[in-house]
Design an enzyme around this catalytic site. Structure first.
Site, short mmCIF file in Angstrom:
data_model
loop_
_atom_site.label_atom_id
_atom_site.label_comp_id
_atom_site.label_asym_id
_atom_site.label_seq_id
_atom_site.Cartn_x
_atom_site.Cartn_y
_atom_site.Cartn_z
N TYR A 228 16.21 17.32 -19.96
CA TYR A 228 15.58 18.30 -20.73
C TYR A 228 15.88 18.36 -22.22
CZ TYR A 228 14.57 23.05 -22.69
OH TYR A 228 14.01 24.08 -23.57
N ASN B 80 9.35 -17.41 14.31
CA ASN B 80 9.28 -18.49 13.05
C ASN B 80 8.20 -17.92 12.10
OD1 ASN B 80 11.05 -20.18 14.01
ND2 ASN B 80 9.73 -20.89 15.47
N ASP C 178 -0.26 -6.22 2.42
CA ASP C 178 -1.39 -5.34 3.19
C ASP C 178 -1.65 -5.54 4.53
OD1 ASP C 178 -1.21 -4.42 0.58
OD2 ASP C 178 -3.38 -4.67 0.05
N LYS D 173 14.06 25.13 -16.84
CA LYS D 173 13.49 24.94 -15.45
C LYS D 173 12.33 23.93 -15.27
CE LYS D 173 15.06 29.61 -13.96
NZ LYS D 173 14.82 30.98 -13.76
N CYS E 6 -4.15 -4.73 -9.43
CA CYS E 6 -4.64 -3.20 -9.80
C CYS E 6 -5.13 -3.16 -11.08
CB CYS E 6 -3.08 -2.55 -9.75
SG CYS E 6 -2.33 -2.70 -8.07
N TYR F 140 6.52 -14.57 9.73
CA TYR F 140 6.94 -13.62 9.09
C TYR F 140 5.80 -13.08 8.36
CZ TYR F 140 11.81 -14.16 9.52
OH TYR F 140 13.07 -14.43 10.48
N ALA F 141 5.56 -11.64 7.93
CA ALA F 141 4.51 -11.29 7.27
C ALA F 141 4.80 -10.24 6.38
CB ALA F 141 3.32 -10.86 8.39
N THR G 181 7.26 -11.49 12.52
CA THR G 181 6.41 -11.08 13.74
C THR G 181 6.74 -11.18 15.22
OG1 THR G 181 5.31 -13.21 13.86
CG2 THR G 181 4.46 -11.93 11.88
N SER H 5 -1.33 -14.78 -8.09
CA SER H 5 -0.21 -13.82 -8.59
C SER H 5 -1.06 -13.25 -9.70
CB SER H 5 0.78 -14.45 -9.13
OG SER H 5 1.78 -13.48 -9.48
#
Lengths: 545, 545
Positions: free
Chosen positions: A421, A271, A277, A429, A42, A273-274, A267, A38
């Site tokens: 604004y 049973n 990335d 605008k 980034c 899953y994924a 998938t 974890s």
């Protein structure tokens, strides 16, 4: 219920934490091949660049803290080497002890991510050629810079990570050259937006080699396909990533460019899953399968997946429009949805409009320029993509575009968008409103546009090109062959405009050109076009093309 | 076609300019009572505060430049004194010459705006009691400050303009006291958000008198209803504005709090339209009529109105959700949609949730706190209002809330919102996503919340109050009577928790309390509540209430 999760970074960790929140009594084991879980993926380039000074800040959780808080069995340094879907077991290699063992599961989650692409070039395995995927890679790069007294670095690949690395390494006082095989940086954005950032990068003193490929890495040398050689103390390869499909393929799961999952992130094995990335998923706008390598979607998937694991397949993942953003020195660039060039490649009909705006009211100090390019469908005006380059406030507008594109909204919703604004934040605008207003004018044929590259085809026997800026602006630089008739003089100089020619107009940003076009169209000139993005876009594109 | 427009600021000027773009041949005359048109109304406080140094920057257009560019007859210093809807004429008094004349119209637009409320208090007409509506008022205030060597100013009314004036005058080195009749500043936002800003204002050295009314203005004195007297060199009255209905009422147009218009911005007379601060319009969420005094909606109305004037009533105005934002020294506060207290007053059922987030990834430098409070419907989770107080990035999140509220979206759309994430801009889970996730947990009864003011009703014989923060945090300050059981020890200390009591939990921001609640609910404790917004919200609300 016993859940095994392979991979403990964005997707895996968020699945595990949510699983525990939903089911206090489940057995949850999470495997991570490395030492760290974890972590702030980034943030790695910014730690290399000393922008993040404290290495501990990279770790959102440690194995110990995560385990304690969520009562989860966290197994680090544990490489899953095989999945047996029939027996519902994993084979796990515990690196420190050298032991291999099996672990059974009721439900399995694959969250192993993507790995950097390393093409089989001569010398690519040299110890001064780096890729950046995880904390270990980061430490290697940082140690190399410290030990080798690096004075020069070559970045191969000018995508998002490549440019983050370029900025951060440059920030350490190291000379940086970027080698990019494509004709522009940042493949996901269109050229007029990329060109702005290219110019900014060059101004910061970074050398940019476009349309250039690497053919070999020698000791302290990068060899290019144009036979040039760049001397360097290190190389960072950032030419992209690809899903790590080894486990999935060996287990016989359906894969394309990534693991194929249904809308419940399941998938081809019920049973298993994924998330993250490693999966491929249909793009909500095109329906075409693609891989998204972004932390936001991975976290969102983890949350949905935990729900489906506990309550059955009841929550749908709707896909990502690949909203991405990048700080590049003083500037910011980002994209949501699909670039025009990719829409063209997919043969999706669309109209492009380029507008310029300011971050906040021009009369309040610190207002900055931004350039927005949007793509939308020709009939109903549905938004397909938006890209922005500028300084302050780019992230804000990009987020709004992202939300509206995600919602399937149209350019009319840009017009109605009620921005918050006050002078420090926006204008009466907002640039978002203006992008919509210009798009509406195009859709309703009140504005007919040409683009910067269309000017190449202007034939000065058949066509007239009018620069409606002030004489001062015209003198500072104009398109060759353009005649200067300032907007405010236009009504009095209609006689100078050839009625039998196609008339191309431009101004600096697009507004005055539009006003001029409105006058001419209503004065009986039939064929009048205004240049989208104006001279500002034309000039930067010409320079960078 | 001959169009007359009364008022040449936001709504009037944008109508006129768009009219010309759509119809090059129309006759357009615009009347402005003052000397200035299309000026930056929202910039006036910042010009007074010398933040905007050049007075010319306030003028988007001059009468001459506007007239030249748009071929519009701009008549300044021209006070329209009457409308005759039957004859379709205006009576105009030209102030410099003293002449009065009539002008006919085919279509008329009323865009006269709103005027500051000036209650009939003794001394209100003194020459050191000011209101701020236009450039002339601004010049008066600025001249007074320069001439009178003002050392002390009293602002009456702590709304958006009042606080902008307070900050700007304070910035000139003048001591500022604010007198507000209500129990909090910023009436459009709820107390937990206003309290954050109150504390910030006090920290900046401004004295705030709440629940306090002015009863008289003496020479250099403001007399309060608690009999206190504040000595001052000047007073700025900013207790609100009301539509300037004189002309409309005299002409027999239907009016409520503002001129009543239909969805095409047409008044009860088919040849007369109105835009801007002078109209009243149904709120898109409540259907209740109200006046919106914001520049953004006025400009959008002008654009729609021009279309309807030229092409007939075909474009609808959909109303404003009153999105508003304010810079207050280092902080930003804003609102979109409707505050909980106003929903309560309108008897609209809703749930409130308060969450805290950060402007961007905590591991990247410069990350700042923000507090978000949202209101949504109890069943489908439709967003009714959002308010934020914080530093960087408040404007961005507020704009996204504004867009989603405008679109009639739900808290589930907050969860799916695909933010542009890189460490300088957001987090893998944006504060928007988190607000949605917490709201979903509430809606699905995974999280049961109480609010800061509910703690008053805790009965320590019947109820248990548990602080799940660390011992260090607990020592730094806690709710009186709360027992400290840190989250990470909770699973091992379940025996300490009384099974027969109502259990109230809190942590610092809300997340750990939620995790603790999940554990307890699944361990068989039936009645467990977590405090929305956590100790952080409780502490600031207690201090300011």
């Amino acid at each position: 219920m016993k859940y095994l999760i392979i991979g403990a970074v964005a997707g895996g960790a968020s699945t595990a934490a949510r699983l525990r929140r939903l089911d206090e009594h489940a057995e949850i084991i999470i495997f991570e091949r490395g030492n760290y879980i974890s972590y702030a993926n980034c943030g790695l380039p910014y730690y290399i660049g000393d922008v993040i000074k404290d290495r501990n800040k990279l770790f959102v959780q440690t194995a110990a803290s995560f385990s304690k808080r969520f009562n989860i069995d966290v197994r680090i340094n544990s490489l899953v080497t095989a999945i047996d879907p029939a027996k519902q077991t994993l084979t796990v290699f515990h690196q420190p002890s050298g032991n291999t063992y099996e672990e059974t599961y009721d439900k399995l989650v694959i969250a192993v991510g993507a790995e950097p692409i390393r093409p089989p070039l001569p010398g690519i395995d040299s110890d001064d050629v780096f890729t950046l995927r995880n904390v270990v890679d980061t430490d290697k790069i940082k140690n190399h810079i410290a030990k080798a007294k690096t004075r020069k670095a070559v970045i191969v690949g000018a995508g998002f990570i490549g440019l983050e690395m370029a900025e951060n390494i440059h920030g350490l006082g190291i000379e940086v050259e970027i080698v990019e095989r494509g004709p522009q940086i940042l493949a996901p954005v269109d050229f007029p937006i990329a060109a702005i950032i290219q110019q900014h990068i060059r101004k910061k003193g970074i050398t940019l080699h476009l349309n250039t490929a690497v053919t070999a890495f020698n000791k302290n040398e990068v060899v290019l396909d144009n036979r040039d050689v760049i001397e360097t103390d290190m190389v960072i390869l950032s030419i992209g990533v690809k899903p790590d499909l080894q486990l999935a393929t060996a287990a016989g799961l359906d894969t394309g460019n990534g693991i194929i999952v249904n809308e419940y992130l399941q998938t081809s094995d019920p049973n298993i899953y994924a998330v993250g990335d490693v999966i491929e998923f249909n793009h909500p706008l095109t329906g075409l399968a693609g891989v998204t390598t972004l932390a936001g979607p991975a976290n969102k998937q983890g949350r949905i997946l935990a729900h489906n694991l506990v309550y059955g397949n009841t929550q749908k993942y709707n896909g990502s429009i690949n909203t991405a953003i990048l700080k590049v020195f003083d500037m910011t660039v980002g994209t949501a949805g699909i670039a025009s060039k990719h829409l063209k490649a997919a043969e999706i009909e669309h109209i492009v409009s380029t507008t310029h705006g300011v971050s906040h009211a021009g009369y309040y100090p610190g207002s900055k320029q931004m350039t927005i390019q949007i793509a939308f469908t020709p009939n109903e005006g549905r938004l397909l993509g938006a890209q922005i380059a500028g300084y302050d406030g780019v992230d804000k507008r990009l987020d709004i575009f992202s939300s509206l594109i995600q919602q399937g909204k149209t350019i009319y919703d840009l017009i109605e968008f009620e921005q918050a604004y006050a002078p420090p934040f926006s204008s009466a605008k907002d640039p978002i409103n203006i992008a919509g207003m210009v798009a509406e004018n195009i859709l309703l044929k009140r504005l007919q546009v040409i683009y910067w590259d269309d000017l190449e085809n202007v034939d000065f026997y058949e066509d007239a090109l009018i620069d409606v800026r002030t004489p001062d602006e015209y003198e500072m630089g104009h398109v060759k062959g353009a005649v200067n008739i300032p907007l405010d003089e236009l009504r009095g100089r209609l006689g100078e405009i050839p009625a039998n020619k196609d008339i191309y107009i431009y101004c600096e940003a697009g507004l005055r050109g539009y006003l001029a076009q409105r006058i001419l169209l209503q004065q009986g000139f039939g064929r009048v076009w205004n240049m989208s993005g104006g001279f500002r876009t034309w000039k930067i594109c010409m320079k960078e093309s």
